[in-house]
Design an enzyme around this catalytic site. Structure first.
Site, short mmCIF file in Angstrom:
data_model
loop_
_atom_site.label_atom_id
_atom_site.label_comp_id
_atom_site.label_asym_id
_atom_site.label_seq_id
_atom_site.Cartn_x
_atom_site.Cartn_y
_atom_site.Cartn_z
N GLU A 217 -3.79 -6.90 7.95
CA GLU A 217 -3.78 -5.56 7.41
C GLU A 217 -4.11 -4.67 8.77
O GLU A 217 -3.22 -3.39 8.59
CB GLU A 217 -5.04 -5.45 6.49
N GLU A 334 6.41 0.38 -9.04
CA GLU A 334 7.49 -0.64 -9.38
C GLU A 334 6.92 -1.60 -10.36
O GLU A 334 5.95 -2.43 -9.84
CB GLU A 334 8.26 -1.37 -8.07
#
Ligand SMILES: *[C@@H]1O[C@H](CO)[C@@H](O)[C@H](O)[C@H]1NC(C)=O
Ligand SMILES: *[C@@H]1O[C@H](CO)[C@@H](O)[C@H](O)[C@H]1NC(C)=O
Ligand SMILES: *[C@@H]1O[C@H](CO)[C@@H](O)[C@H](O)[C@H]1NC(C)=O
Ligand SMILES: *[C@@H]1O[C@H](CO)[C@@H](O)[C@H](O)[C@H]1NC(C)=O
Ligand SMILES: *[C@@H]1O[C@H](CO)[C@@H](O)[C@H](O)[C@H]1NC(C)=O
Ligand SMILES: *[C@@H]1O[C@H](CO)[C@@H](O)[C@H](O)[C@H]1NC(C)=O
Ligand SMILES: *[C@@H]1O[C@H](CO)[C@@H](O)[C@H](O)[C@H]1NC(C)=O
Ligand SMILES: *[C@@H]1O[C@H](CO)[C@@H](O)[C@H](O)[C@H]1NC(C)=O
Ligand SMILES: *[C@@H]1O[C@H](CO)[C@@H](O)[C@H](O)[C@H]1NC(C)=O
Ligand SMILES: *[C@@H]1O[C@H](CO)[C@@H](O)[C@H](O)[C@H]1NC(C)=O
Ligand SMILES: *[C@@H]1O[C@H](CO)[C@@H](O)[C@H](O)[C@H]1NC(C)=O
Ligand SMILES: *[C@@H]1O[C@H](CO)[C@@H](O)[C@H](O)[C@H]1NC(C)=O
Length: 567
Positions: A217, A334
């Protein structure tokens, strides 16, 4: 509680039960409601397919796809904007008050390399080992961006290439495309930027990893901050009027899921929003995969329980982030039914349209502000096929009719914002028939100014009108289609008050054509996607409140809206 969820004592509450053959569960008077943003019904278009969907302004252009040794000129001559797509977008804009927002992105956004000398819009090479459905080696030229100018009154998200596809031109591409995209879009056509599609899969992607297995991350956050600052630098030079808080910002992190290699909450903790530029928390979702074992229409898509758990995972993930980022709203940037572009016979069926309604309205009810349904040329789950190719003919597809029903149920959000409640329609031990076992219907209520205005009922029982769903129109299913009666307690409504009944009709869940919304067809072959009222479908039906309740009969595999505002 996130800002777009409201707990209210409503002036008119609603209880719900199904009175025929199924038991019921009523809901309490105080319910949690989500408030959809304007343009709730939005789309995400595969980066490599965007010129097919939008068309171009210049007189001659090409998109070439090189598949194996065969070169397909996917669009040889599209001297005009794609009017069919524009008509379909207009229909939704008319119903919901805003034309859909278009996010241009997806896997191919991270393959697109800019070549200023390319005289065509896009040169894509399909390697079927990586994906049979889209090119995995892509160059775009300056004329690619003309597709942003073909649809009036549409706002876009342009997705920049973060993955890089192991191409040394990646950084140059970022700087060059930032300049050309900002000039083309300007502040009036931009609905935030995006840098990277599904970076949580970069280290593990089935189409080929683009980061090492120990990518984490904090690596992602440093990359994201460095590149978005570089984009800002380009804008400062090229488009200085696009730097204000109202015009400059991103959808992020656009992760594929909640349990992949990178975790969204950790990116927040690691400082993804250090610069205060994340405008929407954007997630992606698919219910399952096109080739995942055991996927069926009834069990996977026409399955309210499954839809809920799929969406609830995003709600839980976001709760942790929202606690530290007050005011942030989650969207799905999406999403669609089955990843890998959908399964033939499932994702393109009327059953998938019913799933789409349930999915979208459940999202609305839990505070997801906007939902971008994903599509690409030849994709099975697409709402429409924009052009004819060697794999599929141009046309309005079943899922589009689900988009229409959602837009009609929500109504014009610019004039009348609504809040959406999920109504619990359970099987609580009453008299269910065998075929009902495991199937949950679905219902939603829309409130305007805290008053119940519309109810959506989705009868989620699959009904094949062709034998075994084989699609052979000459071999009908001999089993008759059942009808269930749904009863909604509408406290506070006087007896005799009427609601107009609008139906999303098809011959069965296996239908891929012959679909109408309230008697209207949006098919390509009629008026290029403009609404056409058919004469063979009944409309104008009304039902009225009796003894504090309103009742409607709904055949299996049908969705119905009761509209109290229309009378
Ligand atoms: C309810 O179930 C009974 C018995 O299975 C059946 O005869 C009847 O037609 C069903 N009613 C509806 C509305 O489906
Ligand atoms: C493009 O298509 C239009 C209309 O179909 C036609 O009139 C025109 O000649 C075509 N142009 C080229 C270069 O093929
Ligand atoms: C584009 O073409 C020009 C002239 O042929 C050439 O000098 C230049 O290197 C090319 N640029 C790229 C990025 O290929
Ligand atoms: C398109 O890309 C392929 C390689 O992927 C290349 O061989 C071909 O020359 C390119 N075509 C154009 C017009 O640039
Ligand atoms: C297609 O992709 C596979 C997997 O990445 C690779 O091994 C193969 O070389 C590629 N084929 C071509 C023609 O590039
Ligand atoms: C993430 O990876 C980078 C480089 O690979 C490393 O320096 C860093 O310590 C890692 N961070 C964490 C939290 O594991
Ligand atoms: C713009 O947003 C940033 C980050 O949220 C904030 O620090 C700054 O004060 C804002 N600027 C204006 C002019 O509102
Ligand atoms: C619906 O989905 C749930 C959760 O995935 C599953 O347990 C159930 O069996 C499914 N129902 C049907 C009818 O397949
Ligand atoms: C359900 O209906 C059937 C047929 O009418 C009846 O035989 C059965 O006892 C009922 N079951 C319950 C739980 O009411
Ligand atoms: C409909 O047809 C499909 C095959 O296409 C089959 O799997 C499914 O069980 C059928 N559904 C019903 C309700 O008969
Ligand atoms: C739907 O059913 C009707 C009535 O049986 C039939 O006339 C029509 O052709 C069917 N539509 C499709 C698309 O199969
Ligand atoms: C109604 O008419 C349209 C177009 O003529 C046809 O496609 C559709 O199947 C018909 N629907 C029914 C239910 O007969």
């Amino acid at each position: 509680m996130t800002p777009f969820l409201f707990l209210l004592a409503l002036s008119s509450s609603v209880t719900a039960k199904i009175v025929s053959n199924v038991s019921y569960a009523s809901i309490s008077a105080d319910i949690v409601l989500g408030q959809p943003l304007d343009g709730f019904v939005s789309f995400s278009i595969e980066f490599a397919s965007f010129p097919d969907f939008a068309g171009k302004l210049c007189p001659i252009y090409d998109v070439i796809l090189i598949i194996g040794r065969t070169t397909h000129k996917v669009v040889g001559n599209a001297s005009n904007p794609n009017k069919f797509s524009n008509n379909l977008l207009n229909n939704l804009g008319y119903l919901i008050g805003t034309k859909p927002y278009i996010r241009v992105g997806g896997n191919t956004q991270d393959y697109a390399i800019y070549n200023p000398n390319l005289t065509i819009a896009l040169n894509g090479t399909v390697n079927a080992t990586r994906s049979p459905d889209y090119p995995t080696t892509i160059e775009i030229g300056p004329s690619y961006f003309e597709s942003y100018s073909t649809w009036p009154n549409v706002k876009f998200t342009h997705g920049f290439n973060m993955g890089g596809n192991h191409d040394s031109r990646q950084w140059a591409t970022l700087l060059e495309t930032a300049a050309i995209a900002c000039k083309t879009l300007g502040k009036d056509k931009l609905n935030w930027w995006e840098y990277g599609n599904e970076p949580d899969l970069f280290a593990t992607s089935a189409q080929g990893p683009v980061r090492p297995s120990n990518y984490n991350e904090s690596d992602y956050v440093s990359e994201w901050l460095a590149a978005t600052r570089a984009i800002k630098g380009v804008l400062a030079e090229t488009c200085p009027d696009m730097l204000s808080n109202e015009t400059y910002g991103y959808l992020a992190p656009s992760f594929a899921g909640v349990s992949n290699h990178l975790k969204a909450a950790r990116t927040w903790a690691d400082g993804l929003d250090t610069d205060g530029t994340v405008r929407f928390f954007s997630s992606h979702n698919y219910i399952s995969g096109a080739t995942s074992p055991g996927v069926t229409l009834q069990g996977t898509l026409m399955n309210h329980t499954r839809t809920r758990s799929s969406v609830d995972a995003h709600v839980s993930e976001f709760a942790a982030i929202a606690a530290a980022a007050p005011g942030l709203v989650q969207i799905l940037g999406e999403t669609n039914s089955l990843y890998n572009q959908g399964k033939p016979g499932l994702s393109n069926s009327f059953g998938a349209a019913l799933w789409g309604i349930d999915f979208n309205l459940y999202c609305a009810s839990v505070g997801i502000g906007r939902v971008h349904m994903h599509m690409g040329t030849n994709y099975r789950y697409a709402s429409w096929q924009p052009i004819t190719t060697d794999l599929a003919i141009v046309g309005t597809k079943a899922p589009y009719y689900g988009n229409v029903a959602v837009a009609a149920f929500l109504g014009n959000l610019r004039i009348e914002p609504v809040r959406v409640a999920h109504l619990e329609l359970g099987h609580s031990g009453g008299n269910g028939t065998e075929t009902d076992v495991g199937v949950k219907d679905s219902a939603y209520a829309a409130y305007v100014d805290n008053a119940l205005t519309r109810i959506m009922v989705i009868n989620m029982r699959a009904y094949n009108y062709t034998l075994d769903g084989a699609g052979d129109l000459d071999t009908r299913n001999p089993a008759s289609r059942k009808t269930r009666t749904y009863n909604f307690g509408v406290e506070g409504f006087e007896d005799g008050r009427e609601a107009v009944v609008r139906r999303l009709y098809a011959n069965g869940s296996d239908a891929i054509t012959g679909i109408t919304w309230d008697g209207v067809s949006y098919n390509y072959e009629l008026e290029l996607g403009k609404p056409v009222r058919l004469t063979n479908v009944t409309t104008g039906e009304k039902v009225s409140v009796r003894d504090g309740a309103i009742e409607v009969a709904v055949p299996d595999s049908q969705a119905v809206v009761l509209d109290f505002s229309a009378v």
